[in-house]
Design an enzyme around this catalytic site. Sequence first.
Site, mmCIF file in Angstrom:
data_model
loop_
_atom_site.group_PDB
_atom_site.id
_atom_site.type_symbol
_atom_site.label_atom_id
_atom_site.label_comp_id
_atom_site.label_asym_id
_atom_site.label_seq_id
_atom_site.Cartn_x
_atom_site.Cartn_y
_atom_site.Cartn_z
ATOM 1 N N SER A 63 0.734 -1.013 0.110
ATOM 2 C CA SER A 63 0.059 -0.043 -0.092
ATOM 3 C C SER A 63 0.891 1.270 -0.122
ATOM 4 O O SER A 63 2.101 1.293 0.636
ATOM 5 C CB SER A 63 -1.056 0.026 1.259
ATOM 6 O OG SER A 63 -1.715 1.300 1.241
ATOM 7 N N TYR B 84 -3.096 -0.991 9.653
ATOM 8 C CA TYR B 84 -3.288 -1.426 8.310
ATOM 9 C C TYR B 84 -1.897 -1.365 7.679
ATOM 10 O O TYR B 84 -1.518 -2.173 6.936
ATOM 11 C CB TYR B 84 -4.362 -0.593 7.346
ATOM 12 C CG TYR B 84 -4.113 -0.928 6.256
ATOM 13 C CD1 TYR B 84 -4.771 -2.158 5.695
ATOM 14 C CD2 TYR B 84 -3.796 -0.104 5.228
ATOM 15 C CE1 TYR B 84 -5.062 -2.481 4.245
ATOM 16 C CE2 TYR B 84 -3.774 -0.338 3.892
ATOM 17 C CZ TYR B 84 -4.333 -1.683 3.340
ATOM 18 O OH TYR B 84 -4.400 -1.918 1.896
#
Length: 262
Positions: free
Chosen positions: A154, A167
């Site tokens: 990400s 996350y």
Amino acid sequence: MTANETTGGRSDVRRVAVVTGGSRGIGRSAVLELAARGVDVVFTYCTNAEAADEVAAEGREHGRRVTALGLDVADVDVLDSFVDNLRVELSDMGADRFDYLVNNAGIWHTASFTDTTAADLDRLYAVNVRGVFFVTQKLVPLLRDHGRILNLSSGLVRFVFPGKAAYAVSKGAIEPLTRYLAAELGTRGIRVNTLAPGATATDFSGGVIRDDPNYRKRVGDITALGRPAEPGEIGSVVAALLSDDMRWINGERVEASGGMRL
């Protein structure tokens, strides 16, 4: 990709990709882009069989064999049976190995650092880290020599949005794993890279990037290209990184964010 972009440069080997989490979002776009470029695809889904059937049907419109298999990547106890099911699918395709593995399946979490619980972190780790690790471990024996692995990280590993710490930490673990896999699998000619998407207009995180004009504007204000990505734009990057055009890229992190927080 062209007809000759098979592993080892052979045009007589059917090209097959395995994509985890292919029933929605970036995974869905990757499945459809690969099928459009002449690759047969086996993809996994966790719970939504109806959505998976729709993706498979759309992929088959490109004239390729596209099938879905149920899998919770966090459940290591079912991986052996998944491998058995994959062997059956490959045999039905006339293949005994596959060429590309895209580790896309993942879950999202939004909470401040102080509000994140041990259970939150354990669930993120189980899917986003342990799932990638052991799915890859189980599937590497079925991956052709000179095959390719692409792990999804990400953009949040590089740039910071409050509430995304847990996350981002789980996705950040994928990046050194990629480098270690590239080193350990290099003797087989297997290339391993990380793709780190930025904000993308999917149903991830409740579809906020896709559906909320104010959130899209916030993303656009910090992105050089002025907007979030559309799913197909990330799917095309997936296909490109698997292609022979990128055959000398190995052990690298490629960010596809349109220039977020430069």
